[in-house]
Scaffold this active site. Structure first.
Site: not given
Length: 325
Positions: A117, A141, A145
């Site tokens: 991401s 989140y 990643k």
């Protein structure tokens, strides 16, 4: 060529699977159906289960020994949810990915494409980034990643596997043939909320208007999901010759939320009203890519416009009630 796609019954994974099929690549789908849809795997080799399930991964490779690569899309992805449940996000996105790579190594799989991401970047003052930009993930989140990328790099340095991280910007749209699209009835991203406002005849809330952008609203690089899928096909075909382990996938253009509203109203048959609201937990000003690496290394560039993405999203939203029981 045959490829295993984890999360292949989700929005992005299923679109990648369709692009693979259209390109003559045979997808094998692994999905726990926590957020994926069984319908999105119809007509494809499908295994229901978790990426951390070693016996299941062994079974997949025993029954499909010609799998030559993996596209790892399985993850939880909603930023506010990650703020509320960081333990769940680290378990699903990091711990299970570590288990999964161990299972791949045991089965002799040496190629993996990781769905990463652009949210891991620290954007410059002009909100642009390249693959060399510093990393500063601002939500649980995004940190999952970044942690996965570092973990995979360490593993690839010492074990016989190569892992390519494709850093996504902001996917919009649907499969142009309307085979799949956003599986959620209430998507949490800006375009999903615009469509919800459009369907219900209520104002759309611009969450956050104090960002250091031209109009104070967040800025994103909205890439059509089909362009994103075709980049994966290109990466599969050029995998062994690639001279990079990280590639950004975006359009190279930034769009603010207010500009997205304007584009939406140019496409929709009736306009939506926009009102201002507080920023959501974990949200950031945003960024867009100014790198040509994807074009140079993958021979790929985007074909669909932002308006195409909005149009296909609206078409899919109209079909969704009949497509998703």
């Amino acid at each position: 060529m045959r490829v295993l796609i984890t999360g292949g019954a989700g929005y992005i994974g299923s679109t990648i699977a369709s692009a693979c099929l259209d390109a003559g690549i045979d997808p094998v789908i692994l999905d726990s159906l926590v957020t994926g849809r069984r319908e999105f795997a119809e007509g494809r080799v499908f295994y229901e289960g978790d990426i951390s399930d070693g016996p299941l991964i062994d079974k997949i490779f025993a029954e499909c020994p010609d799998i030559s690569a993996v596209i790892h899309c399985a993850a939880l992805i909603v930023v506010p949810d990650s703020v509320a449940d960081p333990i769940g996000y680290y378990r699903a996105n990091v711990a299970k990915s570590l288990d999964f790579v161990e299972h791949l190594l045991r089965n002799g799989c040496t190629r993996m494409i990781f769905s990463s991401s652009a949210s891991i970047y620290q954007a410059g003052d002009d909100h642009t980034v390249t693959e060399e930009s510093p990393l500063a993930p601002q939500s649980p989140y995004a940190r999952t990643k970044a942690v996965c990328e570092g973990m995979f790099a360490d593993i690839a340095a010492g074990r016989p596997i190569r892992i390519l991280s494709l850093r996504y910007f902001n996917p919009v749209g649907a499969d142009p043939l309307m085979r799949t699209g956003l599986q959620l009835r209430r998507p949490s991203h800006a375009l999903g909320k615009m469509i919800e406002a459009y369907e219900e005849g209520v104002p759309f809330q611009i969450t956050g208007t104090g960002y250091p952008t031209a109009d104070g609203t967040g800025i994103r690089d909205y890439i059509h999901v089909w362009d994103l899928a075709e980049a994966h096909v290109a990466a599969l075909r050029r995998f062994d010759s690639l001279e990079a382990d990280v590639i950004n996938l975006g359009t190279g253009s930034g769009t603010t939320v207010r500009e997205l509203v304007e584009a939406f109203n140019r496409v929709a048959d009736r306009p939506i009203e926009a009102v201002e609201a507080p920023a959501r937990p974990g949200d950031v000003a945003g960024a867009y890519t100014r790198s040509d690496r994807a074009r140079e290394l993958l021979g790929w560039q985007t074909r669909f416009s932002l308006e195409d993405g909005i149009r296909h999203s609206l078409q899919w939203a109209a079909l969704r009630p009949t497509r998703l029981p």
